[in-house]
Write an enzyme that holds these catalytic residues in place. Sequence first.
Site, mmCIF file in Angstrom:
data_model
loop_
_atom_site.group_PDB
_atom_site.id
_atom_site.type_symbol
_atom_site.label_atom_id
_atom_site.label_comp_id
_atom_site.label_asym_id
_atom_site.label_seq_id
_atom_site.Cartn_x
_atom_site.Cartn_y
_atom_site.Cartn_z
ATOM 1 N N PRO A 105 0.834 -1.197 0.000
ATOM 2 C CA PRO A 105 0.000 0.000 0.000
ATOM 3 C C PRO A 105 0.873 1.254 0.000
ATOM 4 O O PRO A 105 1.663 1.469 0.923
ATOM 5 C CB PRO A 105 -0.779 -0.124 1.321
ATOM 6 C CG PRO A 105 0.107 -0.947 2.208
ATOM 7 C CD PRO A 105 0.841 -1.887 1.303
ATOM 8 N N SER A 134 -4.383 1.444 -0.178
ATOM 9 C CA SER A 134 -3.930 2.277 0.922
ATOM 10 C C SER A 134 -5.068 3.110 1.494
ATOM 11 O O SER A 134 -5.948 3.571 0.760
ATOM 12 C CB SER A 134 -2.813 3.208 0.441
ATOM 13 O OG SER A 134 -2.487 4.167 1.418
ATOM 14 N N LYS A 296 1.014 -4.848 10.253
ATOM 15 C CA LYS A 296 2.153 -4.398 9.444
ATOM 16 C C LYS A 296 3.027 -3.461 10.268
ATOM 17 O O LYS A 296 2.539 -2.476 10.817
ATOM 18 C CB LYS A 296 1.656 -3.675 8.192
ATOM 19 C CG LYS A 296 2.753 -3.210 7.240
ATOM 20 C CD LYS A 296 2.125 -2.584 5.995
ATOM 21 C CE LYS A 296 3.166 -2.192 4.962
ATOM 22 N NZ LYS A 296 3.958 -1.023 5.411
ATOM 23 N N HIS A 320 8.448 0.437 7.338
ATOM 24 C CA HIS A 320 7.818 1.477 6.510
ATOM 25 C C HIS A 320 8.796 2.001 5.457
ATOM 26 O O HIS A 320 8.768 3.180 5.090
ATOM 27 C CB HIS A 320 7.305 2.624 7.386
ATOM 28 C CG HIS A 320 6.013 3.222 6.896
ATOM 29 N ND1 HIS A 320 4.789 2.802 7.341
ATOM 30 C CD2 HIS A 320 5.764 4.203 5.999
ATOM 31 C CE1 HIS A 320 3.832 3.514 6.756
ATOM 32 N NE2 HIS A 320 4.402 4.362 5.927
ATOM 33 N N ARG A 323 10.869 5.105 6.327
ATOM 34 C CA ARG A 323 10.235 6.426 6.309
ATOM 35 C C ARG A 323 9.809 6.918 7.687
ATOM 36 O O ARG A 323 9.325 8.052 7.803
ATOM 37 C CB ARG A 323 9.003 6.389 5.391
ATOM 38 C CG ARG A 323 9.346 6.211 3.926
ATOM 39 C CD ARG A 323 8.127 5.913 3.081
ATOM 40 N NE ARG A 323 7.161 6.998 3.048
ATOM 41 C CZ ARG A 323 7.269 8.094 2.301
ATOM 42 N NH1 ARG A 323 8.355 8.277 1.557
ATOM 43 N NH2 ARG A 323 6.316 9.010 2.304
ATOM 44 N N SER A 351 10.038 -3.654 2.780
ATOM 45 C CA SER A 351 11.081 -2.664 3.089
ATOM 46 C C SER A 351 12.427 -3.072 2.489
ATOM 47 O O SER A 351 13.116 -3.966 2.999
ATOM 48 C CB SER A 351 11.230 -2.426 4.583
ATOM 49 O OG SER A 351 10.028 -1.919 5.141
#
Length: 422
Positions: A105, A134, A296, A320, A323, A351
């Site tokens: 997403p 998403s 997640k 992530h 990020r 990732s």
Amino acid sequence: MDMTSEPVGRGRQRQTQVYVRGLGGEKPAVPVAPERLQEAARVHLKAPDFAYLAGGAGAERTLRANLAAFERVQLLPRHLRGHTERDLSVSVLGHTYATPLLLAPLGVLECAHPDADRAVARAAATEGVPFIYSSQASVPMEDCAAEMGESPRWFQLYWSRDDDLTRSLLRRAEACGAQAIVLTLDTTVLGWRPRDLDLGHLPFMRGRGLAQYLSDPVFRAHLHGPQPGPATTPPRTPALLRAGAELAARGRPYHLSLEQMRAAVARFTATYTRPDLTWDDLARLREWTRLPIVLKGILHPDDAREAAARGVDAMIVSNHGGRQVDGAVGALDALPGVVAAAGDVPVLFDSGVRTGADIVKAVALGARAVLLGRPYAYGLAIAGEEGVREVIQNVLADLDLTLALIGVAAVRDLDRSVLAPA
């Protein structure tokens, strides 16, 4: 030997397609090498859009750590195994998928291309790859579902401070045929992202990436009627006028006025996540949806054990994409510990995935399936739907050929025996 009867897998098919076109002077529109793919996307994008898609938190140490983790894991090929075909299929949450690849997403895909999530949905359906919608999409999930037919899709949830909105999003995901709910844990607040900060640019403040909210009846119910105005009216500078025009344009498909769009941005900013969530809240989520629940953002083995004890259906090892927390562990480095702690609960991974060989490494370390993120967004930026398709085809071709070259006949046969000793 009759070469015409030789089985041809995804890898050979993709290679042949590229090389035959090359005879006529045609090169791939989308670069195959990951570094060139990112640079080609940069050329196609405005600086703020590329910064949002490519950037990481802080000094981007974790973004680099994700890639470095794959560098450290090495494959150990075997030969003369007698395999002529590869089976890429995997079983996840009771469904059999043709490959171990899902599209992660990604929010605000309109940063990459005007067709945004709609183009990705079409590409995923055509290539037979599940797409995870998403919460921060640029196209409502219903529109994407209409593009995908019966092709598999999941829904990624940011748990809003408005529980009524969260329940509404879950109901819509179920109605759209989602096969799982992916609750993202690592974005209770937005990470410190210098690339975006240096440009003073956050897409959500401009009404981008809000399609799931602007199309939601619960969210919209708060936008009608008079809205409280600011205590002071800011000066009508050219920049503010342009921002107002942009907000008004984004409101038109949803029949929202400029003032309602401003209210929408303010409400989203105030409510989009719940920092106060605890493990006990998972019981409420289980009451609200009949779909499997996937967590997640798991990196710590203790969190994996807790998730398993709470009865989640699967978990995704993820930071992530680097990020959120600068200096966090590389996701691949965390994968073995989470797999060991998760017991019988399936573990997926994202990732840092850039190639088919990366997928092999992640599955060999215990991942059931792998999510691809930035690369397909770069393909989208370069060539829209066709660009996404080419990225998917390239990654799966690499996966197929890597299996062939290390002597493995099926993805489900991958384990640590294909890895060199650490």
